[in-house]
Design a protein around this motif. Structure first.
Motif, PDB file in Angstrom:
ATOM      1  N   TRP A 399      38.343  40.794  58.414  1.00 51.78           N
ATOM      2  CA  TRP A 399      38.534  40.783  56.965  1.00 51.78           C
ATOM      3  C   TRP A 399      37.767  39.608  56.373  1.00 51.78           C
ATOM      4  O   TRP A 399      37.993  38.455  56.721  1.00 51.78           O
ATOM      5  CB  TRP A 399      40.031  40.666  56.661  1.00 51.78           C
ATOM      6  N   LYS A 400      36.847  39.911  55.499  1.00 47.55           N
ATOM      7  CA  LYS A 400      36.073  38.874  54.811  1.00 47.55           C
ATOM      8  C   LYS A 400      36.700  38.640  53.454  1.00 47.55           C
ATOM      9  O   LYS A 400      36.697  39.510  52.584  1.00 47.55           O
ATOM     10  CB  LYS A 400      34.605  39.302  54.664  1.00 47.55           C
ATOM     11  N   VAL A 401      37.274  37.459  53.303  1.00 47.85           N
ATOM     12  CA  VAL A 401      37.959  37.129  52.057  1.00 47.85           C
ATOM     13  C   VAL A 401      36.942  37.049  50.919  1.00 47.85           C
ATOM     14  O   VAL A 401      35.892  36.433  51.056  1.00 47.85           O
ATOM     15  CB  VAL A 401      38.708  35.791  52.191  1.00 47.85           C
ATOM     16  N   ARG A 402      37.276  37.684  49.801  1.00 46.45           N
ATOM     17  CA  ARG A 402      36.370  37.664  48.645  1.00 46.45           C
ATOM     18  C   ARG A 402      37.181  37.835  47.371  1.00 46.45           C
ATOM     19  O   ARG A 402      38.341  38.247  47.403  1.00 46.45           O
ATOM     20  CB  ARG A 402      35.329  38.780  48.758  1.00 46.45           C
ATOM     21  N   GLY A 403      36.532  37.545  46.271  1.00 48.18           N
ATOM     22  CA  GLY A 403      37.137  37.786  44.963  1.00 48.18           C
ATOM     23  C   GLY A 403      38.437  37.044  44.758  1.00 48.18           C
ATOM     24  O   GLY A 403      38.613  35.890  45.160  1.00 48.18           O
ATOM     25  N   THR A 404      39.397  37.741  44.131  1.00 43.22           N
ATOM     26  CA  THR A 404      40.687  37.143  43.774  1.00 43.22           C
ATOM     27  C   THR A 404      41.735  37.481  44.822  1.00 43.22           C
ATOM     28  O   THR A 404      41.912  38.644  45.185  1.00 43.22           O
ATOM     29  CB  THR A 404      41.155  37.653  42.401  1.00 43.22           C
ATOM     30  N   VAL A 405      42.433  36.458  45.286  1.00 38.55           N
ATOM     31  CA  VAL A 405      43.531  36.636  46.243  1.00 38.55           C
ATOM     32  C   VAL A 405      44.828  36.234  45.554  1.00 38.55           C
ATOM     33  O   VAL A 405      44.950  35.112  45.047  1.00 38.55           O
ATOM     34  CB  VAL A 405      43.317  35.787  47.510  1.00 38.55           C
ATOM     35  N   LEU A 406      45.781  37.157  45.512  1.00 33.93           N
ATOM     36  CA  LEU A 406      47.089  36.902  44.904  1.00 33.93           C
ATOM     37  C   LEU A 406      48.074  36.528  46.008  1.00 33.93           C
ATOM     38  O   LEU A 406      48.249  37.279  46.969  1.00 33.93           O
ATOM     39  CB  LEU A 406      47.583  38.153  44.166  1.00 33.93           C
ATOM     40  N   ILE A 407      48.719  35.377  45.865  1.00 34.27           N
ATOM     41  CA  ILE A 407      49.654  34.893  46.878  1.00 34.27           C
ATOM     42  C   ILE A 407      51.009  34.674  46.219  1.00 34.27           C
ATOM     43  O   ILE A 407      51.147  33.842  45.324  1.00 34.27           O
ATOM     44  CB  ILE A 407      49.155  33.581  47.515  1.00 34.27           C
ATOM     45  N   THR A 408      52.008  35.436  46.648  1.00 40.12           N
ATOM     46  CA  THR A 408      53.366  35.242  46.122  1.00 40.12           C
ATOM     47  C   THR A 408      54.035  34.108  46.887  1.00 40.12           C
ATOM     48  O   THR A 408      53.730  33.865  48.048  1.00 40.12           O
ATOM     49  CB  THR A 408      54.202  36.515  46.260  1.00 40.12           C
ATOM     50  N   GLY A 409      54.964  33.424  46.227  1.00 43.37           N
ATOM     51  CA  GLY A 409      55.518  32.220  46.838  1.00 43.37           C
ATOM     52  C   GLY A 409      54.415  31.199  47.048  1.00 43.37           C
ATOM     53  O   GLY A 409      54.455  30.392  47.982  1.00 43.37           O
ATOM     54  N   GLY A 410      53.430  31.235  46.146  1.00 38.80           N
ATOM     55  CA  GLY A 410      52.195  30.488  46.340  1.00 38.80           C
ATOM     56  C   GLY A 410      52.342  28.986  46.316  1.00 38.80           C
ATOM     57  O   GLY A 410      51.509  28.279  46.897  1.00 38.80           O
ATOM     58  N   THR A 411      53.383  28.467  45.662  1.00 41.34           N
ATOM     59  CA  THR A 411      53.536  27.014  45.596  1.00 41.34           C
ATOM     60  C   THR A 411      54.434  26.476  46.710  1.00 41.34           C
ATOM     61  O   THR A 411      54.676  25.279  46.779  1.00 41.34           O
ATOM     62  CB  THR A 411      54.114  26.599  44.236  1.00 41.34           C
ATOM     63  N   GLY A 412      54.929  27.386  47.563  1.00 37.45           N
ATOM     64  CA  GLY A 412      55.733  26.953  48.702  1.00 37.45           C
ATOM     65  C   GLY A 412      54.858  26.517  49.863  1.00 37.45           C
ATOM     66  O   GLY A 412      53.627  26.569  49.809  1.00 37.45           O
ATOM     67  N   GLY A 426      36.089  31.834  51.650  1.00 40.02           N
ATOM     68  CA  GLY A 426      35.309  32.710  50.802  1.00 40.02           C
ATOM     69  C   GLY A 426      35.961  33.232  49.543  1.00 40.02           C
ATOM     70  O   GLY A 426      35.289  33.879  48.728  1.00 40.02           O
ATOM     71  N   ALA A 427      37.266  33.004  49.353  1.00 44.28           N
ATOM     72  CA  ALA A 427      37.905  33.475  48.121  1.00 44.28           C
ATOM     73  C   ALA A 427      37.333  32.717  46.930  1.00 44.28           C
ATOM     74  O   ALA A 427      37.141  31.503  46.986  1.00 44.28           O
ATOM     75  CB  ALA A 427      39.412  33.284  48.191  1.00 44.28           C
ATOM     76  N   GLU A 428      37.066  33.434  45.855  1.00 47.38           N
ATOM     77  CA  GLU A 428      36.518  32.801  44.661  1.00 47.38           C
ATOM     78  C   GLU A 428      37.612  32.356  43.694  1.00 47.38           C
ATOM     79  O   GLU A 428      37.448  31.389  42.956  1.00 47.38           O
ATOM     80  CB  GLU A 428      35.570  33.786  43.950  1.00 47.38           C
ATOM     81  N   HIS A 429      38.734  33.073  43.731  1.00 47.85           N
ATOM     82  CA  HIS A 429      39.816  32.800  42.782  1.00 47.85           C
ATOM     83  C   HIS A 429      41.148  32.971  43.509  1.00 47.85           C
ATOM     84  O   HIS A 429      41.409  34.015  44.108  1.00 47.85           O
ATOM     85  CB  HIS A 429      39.714  33.765  41.597  1.00 47.85           C
ATOM     86  N   ILE A 430      41.982  31.961  43.470  1.00 45.37           N
ATOM     87  CA  ILE A 430      43.308  32.013  44.085  1.00 45.37           C
ATOM     88  C   ILE A 430      44.351  32.037  42.972  1.00 45.37           C
ATOM     89  O   ILE A 430      44.382  31.139  42.134  1.00 45.37           O
ATOM     90  CB  ILE A 430      43.567  30.799  44.999  1.00 45.37           C
ATOM     91  N   VAL A 431      45.205  33.066  42.979  1.00 43.29           N
ATOM     92  CA  VAL A 431      46.295  33.161  42.011  1.00 43.29           C
ATOM     93  C   VAL A 431      47.604  32.938  42.751  1.00 43.29           C
ATOM     94  O   VAL A 431      47.956  33.700  43.649  1.00 43.29           O
ATOM     95  CB  VAL A 431      46.301  34.532  41.296  1.00 43.29           C
ATOM     96  N   LEU A 432      48.306  31.884  42.384  1.00 49.09           N
ATOM     97  CA  LEU A 432      49.559  31.514  43.033  1.00 49.09           C
ATOM     98  C   LEU A 432      50.726  31.839  42.107  1.00 49.09           C
ATOM     99  O   LEU A 432      50.786  31.327  40.985  1.00 49.09           O
ATOM    100  CB  LEU A 432      49.564  30.018  43.365  1.00 49.09           C
ATOM    101  N   THR A 433      51.628  32.686  42.571  1.00 46.26           N
ATOM    102  CA  THR A 433      52.790  33.014  41.757  1.00 46.26           C
ATOM    103  C   THR A 433      54.042  32.411  42.370  1.00 46.26           C
ATOM    104  O   THR A 433      54.185  32.332  43.585  1.00 46.26           O
ATOM    105  CB  THR A 433      52.984  34.540  41.631  1.00 46.26           C
ATOM    106  N   SER A 434      54.943  31.992  41.518  1.00 48.22           N
ATOM    107  CA  SER A 434      56.269  31.537  41.922  1.00 48.22           C
ATOM    108  C   SER A 434      57.135  31.557  40.675  1.00 48.22           C
ATOM    109  O   SER A 434      56.630  31.735  39.553  1.00 48.22           O
ATOM    110  CB  SER A 434      56.225  30.131  42.529  1.00 48.22           C
ATOM    111  N   ARG A 435      58.410  31.406  40.835  1.00 50.63           N
ATOM    112  CA  ARG A 435      59.296  31.478  39.674  1.00 50.63           C
ATOM    113  C   ARG A 435      59.081  30.310  38.714  1.00 50.63           C
ATOM    114  O   ARG A 435      59.184  30.467  37.517  1.00 50.63           O
ATOM    115  CB  ARG A 435      60.746  31.526  40.151  1.00 50.63           C
TER     116      ARG A 435
END
Length: 581
Positions: A399-412, A426-435
Motif C-alpha cells: 500500500w502506497k500512502v497518498r493523498g488524504t488519510v483520515l485517522i479516527t482517535g487521531g489525537t490519541g 507519502g501522505a499529503e494531508h492528515i486529518v485527525l478526528t477526536s471528540r
C-alpha cells in the motif's frame, strides 16, 4: 497477646522456617517467633534452596492451587513440584493426579491403603513386545522460515540462477552499478515481508466428527427473546424435545433458583440481532446474554450456557458473514470461557437453513464432551475453530500512502503514531478526528510534528459515532479537493470489568466509539474509492482476555466488518494487535 495464650508443642516433622530459610528449632515454641513471622520478610526461596541442598527432589504443595509450586520451580528447576489441588479442577481428580505424579517421581505410595475397600487387584501387563512406531516430528522442509535457511536469500538466488530479473524488480537495461541499489532495496523489502509472515496467524475451521444420534438428558433451559421469529423458536423446541430433553422456556421474569438442577441452557438471544439493532454500538442479544450469565450465577445454576448465532462467522471464502452484529457474541463468549469456565458451554454458529439435519449437528455439539466450544454447523457437518500460522502472504505491491488519510482517535497515542508514519511515507494531508479536536492535549504539538514530516495536518472535533458529522466532514474534504484516500480507525478505549459486575453502561462506554464509529465509516465511505480501510482490532477478540468482554465483543465486530467488506470487494484490513507498550 493472642499468641501468648496458645500452648505450643514440638513438631514431629521438621519444619523449614520462612524466617530463617533453614530448619526451625525451639524458637517455634515462643510467641516472639510467630510475631516476627508476621512482621518480617518471607524467605521462601532460601527455604527451598536449603531443602534442595539436603537432597530433597520432590515437593507436595498443600493448598488451594499451585502458586507456591510455580514460585519454587524458579528456584530449583530440576525438582518435581506437585500441587495437591488445582484451580478449576475437581478436588478428587486433582488429588488423584497429584498422587500419580508423586508415584512416578519416586515417592513410595501405600497402595493397599489407597485401594482399601474397593476390591482392587493386581493384573499382569501384556507379555508381547510393544510396536515400535515413530511419532517424532519430521524435520521441516528446506526453505521453511523456522529453519536456518533464509527464505529471502533462497528466493534471491533462485531468481539469479534462473536469470529471472523480473522477480527481483530489475530491468535488463541497468548496469551493475545501477542494479545494486535496486537489488538491495528488493532484499530489504522481502526481509520485512518475511518477518511479518512469521508473526501472522489466522482463523481456520477444521471438520470434526460428531455423534450420529445425539441424546440430551435432563432439563434444558431455553432462553428465547421476544422478537425472535416463531419458526426459529419452534425449530429449537422441537429439536430439544426430539433428542430427549425436558424443556423449560425462560425469560427475564423466570425464577432461576428453581432450576439449579438443569443439565444445560441454550440461548437464542442473539439470533434476531442485525446491524440496524445496534444501540450505542451494542446489540440487544449481547446485553441480554451478559444479564443471563449474571442471573445464572446469582441463582447458583452451574449448567453450561450455549449461545447460538446464525451467519456470525465465516468458515471459507464461499461462506460469507451474514450478520456482523451477531459476531459480538463470539467476542463475549471467548471471555466468558475464561472468566466463567464452569458456567460457559460454548458458541455454535448456524447455517442459513434450519432443518432436521442442522439440529442433529447442533445437538451433537451440545451433547459432546470433547471440549469443542467454538463450532459452526454447516450442511457438510460440524467445523471447529482453530488459530493457525498463516501462509506467507503474496508479495504484491505494498500500500502506497497518498493523498488524504483520515485517522479516527487521531489525537490519541495510537492515532498519533499512525499519523506520523503516514506523513513520513507519502501522505499529503492528515486529518485527525477526536471528540475534543484541537482542544485535545498535545494536539498542537502533533500537528507541528506532522508538518515537519512534510504533510499538512487538520485536527477536527468530529465524533465518529455521529454519522451526520462524519458525512459533513467527508463532503467538505471532497469539495476542498482533498478527498479521503485511506481510513484508519484507531478510536476506542480499554476495559477491566469482570462479567459478574458489568452493567449496560459499561458495555456502551467501551463499544460505542469502536463499533458505531466503524459502522459509520463503512457507510459514509461505501462509495468512495479508498486505497485502504484499516481497523485497529485486538487479540482479545481472537482468543479472549479476562475482564475485557465488551472490548473483545467490539473488536470481534471490527473483524467481522472487515470480512463483510471483502465479500463486497471493498478494501479492509483488521489488525488484531497484542498488548501495546
Amino acid at each position: 497477646q493472642v499468641v501468648q495464650a496458645v500452648t505450643f508443642q514440638a513438631p514431629r516433622i521438621p519444619i523449614v522456617s520462612n524466617l530463617t530459610g533453614t530448619v526451625a528449632g525451639e524458637e517455634l515454641l515462643t510467641s516472639d517467633y510467630w510475631v516476627n513471622h508476621v512482621r518480617q520478610a518471607v524467605r521462601f526461596a532460601d527455604g527451598i534452596g536449603h531443602l534442595d541442598a539436603q537432597g530433597v527432589t520432590t515437593y507436595l504443595e498443600l493448598g488451594p492451587g499451585g502458586v507456591l509450586s510455580a514460585m519454587a520451580q524458579e528456584t530449583v528447576a530440576e525438582a518435581a513440584f506437585v500441587p495437591a489441588l488445582r484451580k478449576n479442577r475437581a478436588e478428587t481428580d486433582a488429588v488423584m493426579t497429584a498422587l500419580a505424579e508423586l508415584h512416578v517421581n519416586g515417592t513410595v505410595v501405600d497402595w493397599a491403603a489407597y485401594f482399601a475397600g474397593v476390591d482392587a487387584r493386581r493384573v499382569d501387563l501384556p507379555t508381547y513386545a510393544f510396536q515400535h512406531e515413530r511419532f517424532w516430528p519430521e524435520a521441516p522442509k528446506r526453505g521453511d522460515s523456522r529453519t536456518g535457511v533464509d527464505p529471502v536469500d533462497e528466493a534471491f538466488w533462485k531468481a539469479v540462477t534462473s536469470e529471472d530479473l523480473s522477480a527481483l524488480d530489475v530491468s535488463g537495461d541497468l548496469t551493475l552499478k545501477d542494479a545494486l541499489p535496486v537489488l538491495s532495496s528488493w532484499r530489504d523489502r522481502q526481509r520485512r515481508h518475511s518477518t511479518l509472515d512469521q508473526w501472522r496467524y489466522h482463523t481456520t475451521w477444521k471438520p470434526v466428527d460428531v455423534a450420529a444420534a445425539p441424546v440430551l438428558d435432563g432439563r434444558w433451559l431455553l432462553a428465547v427473546p421476544e422478537n425472535l421469529d416463531a419458526a426459529v423458536a419452534d425449530w429449537a423446541v422441537e429439536g430439544l424435545r426430539a433428542t430427549g430433553a425436558d424443556i423449560v422456556t425462560i425469560d427475564t421474569d423466570t425464577d432461576l433458583t428453581a432450576h439449579t438442577d438443569a443439565a444445560g441452557i441454550l440461548s437464542l438471544l442473539a439470533l434476531p440481532d442485525h446491524d440496524q439493532h445496534l444501540h450505542a454500538g451494542v446489540t440487544p442479544g449481547l446485553t441480554h446474554t451478559v444479564t443471563l450469565l449474571q442471573r445464572l450465577a446469582e441463582a447458583g445454576v452451574h449448567a453450561p450456557l450455549w449461545s447460538l448465532t446464525q451467519g456470525a462467522v465465516t468458515t471459507s471464502d464461499s461462506d460469507p458473514i451474514r450478520s456482523t452484529a451477531q459476531a459480538q457474541i463470539w467476542g463475549l463468549g471467548r471471555v466468558a470461557a475464561l472468566e466463567e469456565p464452569t458456567r460457559w458451554g460454548g458458541l455454535i454458529d448456524l447455517p442459513e437453513v434450519l432443518d432436521t439435519q442442522t439440529w442433529q449437528h447442533t445437538a451433537a455439539v451440545l451433547a459432546s464432551d470433547d471440549g469443542e466450544d467454538q463450532t459452526a454447523v454447516r450442511p457438510a457437518g460440524v467445523l471447529a475453530r482453530r488459530i493457525t500460522r498463516a501462509a506467507p502472504a503474496p508479495t504484491g505491491k505494498a500500500w502506497k500512502v497518498r493523498g488524504t488519510v483520515l485517522i479516527t482517535g487521531g489525537t490519541g497515542g495510537l492515532g498519533a503514531r499512525v499519523a506520523c508514519w503516514a506523513a513520513a511515507n507519502g501522505a499529503e494531508h492528515i486529518v485527525l478526528t477526536s471528540r475534543r479536536g484541537p482542544d485535545a492535549p498535545g494536539a498542537a504539538e502533533l500537528r507541528t510534528r506532522i508538518e515537519e514530516l512534510g504533510a499538512t495536518a487538520t485536527v477536527v472535533a468530529c465524533d465518529t459515532t455521529d454519522r451526520d458529522a462524519l458525512t459533513t466532514l467527508a463532503d467538505t474534504l471532497r469539495t476542498d479537493g482533498t478527498p479521503v484516500r485511506a481510513v484508519v480507525h484507531t478510536a476506542g478505549i480499554g476495559q477491566a470489568t469482570p462479567l459478574a459486575t458489568m452493567t449496560p453502561t459499561d458495555l456502551t462506554d467501551v463499544m460505542d466509539a469502536k463499533v458505531t464509529g466503524a459502522a459509520n465509516l463503512h457507510t459514509v465511505f461505501a462509495d468512495t474509492d479508498l486505497d485502504a480501510f484499516v481497523l485497529f482490532s485486538s487479540i482479545a477478540a481472537t482468543w479472549g482476555s479476562g475482564g475485557q468482554a465488551a472490548y473483545a465483543a467490539a473488536n470481534t465486530y471490527l473483524d467481522a466488518l472487515a470480512h463483510h467488506r471483502h465479500t463486497h470487494h471493498l478494501p479492509a484490513t483488521s489488525i488484531a494487535w497484542g498488548p501495546w507498550a
